[in-house]
Motif scaffolding. Structure first.
Motif, short mmCIF file in Angstrom:
data_model
loop_
_atom_site.label_atom_id
_atom_site.label_comp_id
_atom_site.label_asym_id
_atom_site.label_seq_id
_atom_site.Cartn_x
_atom_site.Cartn_y
_atom_site.Cartn_z
N LYS A 109 0.89 -1.23 -0.15
CA LYS A 109 -0.05 -0.08 -0.10
C LYS A 109 0.87 1.20 0.14
O LYS A 109 0.52 2.31 -0.64
N ARG A 110 1.97 1.18 0.65
CA ARG A 110 3.05 2.38 0.86
C ARG A 110 3.89 2.26 -0.33
O ARG A 110 5.12 3.23 -0.57
N LYS A 111 3.57 1.56 -1.32
CA LYS A 111 4.34 1.75 -2.66
C LYS A 111 5.96 1.06 -2.64
O LYS A 111 6.86 1.39 -3.19
N PHE A 112 6.12 0.22 -1.58
CA PHE A 112 7.17 -0.90 -1.60
C PHE A 112 6.96 -2.22 -2.00
O PHE A 112 7.15 -2.97 -1.35
N HIS A 113 6.40 -2.17 -3.18
CA HIS A 113 5.94 -3.48 -3.88
C HIS A 113 7.14 -4.46 -3.88
O HIS A 113 7.09 -5.70 -3.70
N SER A 114 8.36 -3.82 -4.46
CA SER A 114 9.53 -4.53 -4.51
C SER A 114 10.05 -5.41 -3.23
O SER A 114 10.86 -6.20 -3.17
N LEU A 115 9.47 -4.90 -2.12
CA LEU A 115 10.02 -5.29 -0.82
C LEU A 115 9.23 -6.29 -0.13
O LEU A 115 9.24 -6.43 1.13
N LYS A 116 8.02 -6.74 -0.74
CA LYS A 116 6.83 -7.52 -0.25
C LYS A 116 7.64 -8.78 0.12
O LYS A 116 7.47 -9.45 1.20
N GLY A 117 8.32 -9.44 -0.83
CA GLY A 117 8.99 -10.72 -0.41
C GLY A 117 10.07 -10.60 0.80
O GLY A 117 10.24 -11.51 1.59
N PHE A 118 10.82 -9.59 0.79
CA PHE A 118 11.56 -9.36 1.95
C PHE A 118 10.93 -9.30 3.23
O PHE A 118 11.26 -10.09 4.17
N VAL A 119 10.07 -8.40 3.24
CA VAL A 119 9.24 -8.19 4.40
C VAL A 119 8.77 -9.65 5.15
O VAL A 119 8.78 -10.03 6.28
N ASN A 120 8.03 -10.23 3.86
CA ASN A 120 7.09 -11.54 4.19
C ASN A 120 8.39 -12.93 4.61
O ASN A 120 8.24 -13.33 5.59
N GLY A 121 9.57 -12.66 3.96
CA GLY A 121 10.58 -13.60 4.38
C GLY A 121 11.22 -13.64 5.64
O GLY A 121 11.29 -14.23 6.32
N VAL A 122 11.45 -12.26 5.85
CA VAL A 122 11.96 -12.08 7.28
C VAL A 122 10.96 -12.25 8.32
O VAL A 122 11.38 -13.05 9.42
N LEU A 123 9.96 -11.87 8.35
CA LEU A 123 8.92 -12.04 9.26
C LEU A 123 8.41 -13.60 9.59
O LEU A 123 8.25 -13.89 10.63
N ARG A 124 8.26 -14.34 8.39
CA ARG A 124 8.18 -15.56 8.65
C ARG A 124 9.27 -16.40 9.42
O ARG A 124 9.08 -17.35 9.80
N SER A 125 10.32 -16.06 8.72
CA SER A 125 11.61 -16.63 9.57
C SER A 125 11.53 -16.55 10.93
O SER A 125 11.83 -17.62 11.51
N ILE A 126 11.37 -15.26 11.44
CA ILE A 126 11.27 -15.08 12.85
C ILE A 126 10.07 -15.73 13.52
O ILE A 126 10.19 -16.34 14.51
N ALA A 127 8.87 -15.74 12.93
CA ALA A 127 7.82 -16.55 13.25
C ALA A 127 8.19 -17.95 13.77
O ALA A 127 7.81 -18.55 14.49
N ARG A 128 8.80 -18.57 12.55
CA ARG A 128 9.22 -19.88 12.67
C ARG A 128 10.12 -20.28 13.68
O ARG A 128 10.14 -21.45 14.25
N SER A 129 10.92 -19.49 13.92
CA SER A 129 11.96 -19.85 14.93
C SER A 129 12.12 -18.98 16.12
O SER A 129 12.97 -18.97 16.91
N ARG A 130 10.79 -18.57 16.58
CA ARG A 130 10.58 -17.90 17.75
C ARG A 130 11.26 -18.62 18.76
O ARG A 130 11.84 -17.97 19.73
N GLU A 131 11.02 -19.76 19.13
CA GLU A 131 11.31 -20.54 20.19
C GLU A 131 12.90 -20.47 20.36
O GLU A 131 13.65 -20.71 21.32
N ALA A 132 13.64 -20.28 19.43
CA ALA A 132 14.99 -20.47 19.26
C ALA A 132 15.75 -19.10 18.93
O ALA A 132 17.05 -19.25 18.73
N LEU A 133 14.89 -18.18 19.16
CA LEU A 133 15.72 -16.74 18.91
C LEU A 133 16.80 -16.71 19.77
O LEU A 133 16.81 -17.03 21.33
N LEU A 134 17.83 -15.99 19.42
CA LEU A 134 19.09 -15.86 20.37
C LEU A 134 19.21 -14.65 20.73
O LEU A 134 19.50 -13.71 19.72
N LEU A 135 19.43 -14.34 21.96
CA LEU A 135 19.72 -12.89 22.52
C LEU A 135 20.90 -13.04 22.87
O LEU A 135 21.43 -13.98 23.08
#
Length: 181
Positions: A109-135
């Protein structure tokens, strides 16, 4: 109907743009959207406040999953990623798929069509590995000090950690900061 996530994004962008007090900006925006129901306003407030309060931790996590460092992201994408990561990590009642899908829609919606895959990929990776997140852990990583680790985990500026250590010592600083987590 107003998109609550879009309102949160506007709040975060305004805070960054104006370098203003988050509580003032959040209050002004909530007053502007006073017609929203109580639940929507509570969601907006929680995500905005949480994204600001946990910023250092969110950036640390995003930097682990993104090939683009947070500081080099476009400001809108950076705010979008922070607020979405906050929702994934701290809001159990919000489905991961909803967070990811809404973030992609907002990017588009904010005209960042080319970054949709980036946004989706990073967020889904975080969601999948939430339990293993390393601080950061100075016991395992000798390149990070206990103060840096504490600063990131508590999303507290090093200046405060340094001041507390000078006034109270290492153990008390760790104890006080752990109460904030």
């Amino acid at each position: 109907m107003q998109n609550t996530r879009e309102i949160v994004l506007e709040i975060l962008m305004e805070i960054d743009r104006e370098n203003g007090f988050s509580n003032t900006i959040i209050r002004q925006v909530l007053d502007k959207y006073n017609y929203l129901d109580k639940q929507d306003k509570a969601f907006i407030k929680r995500v905005a406040e949480g994204s600001v309060e946990r910023r250092m931790e969110l950036d640390y996590i995003l930097n682990q999953y993104s090939k683009v460092p947070v500081k080099k992201m476009k400001p809108l994408i950076r705010s979008l990623m922070r607020m979405s990561t906050y929702q994934l990590l701290y809001m159990d009642h919000v489905p991961d798929s909803a967070v990811c899908n809404e973030a992609v829609k907002l990017a588009e919606k904010r005209k960042f069509h080319s970054l949709k895959g980036f946004v989706n990929g990073v967020l889904r990776s975080i969601a999948r590995s939430r339990e293993a997140l390393l601080l950061p852990d100075p016991e395992k990583d000798k390149n990070i000090s206990w103060k840096e680790a504490l600063s990131i985990k508590a999303s507290m500026p090093m200046l405060i950690i340094d001041l507390w250590e000078a006034d109270y010592g290492k153990e008390k600083t760790i104890e006080m900061t752990n109460h904030l987590l």
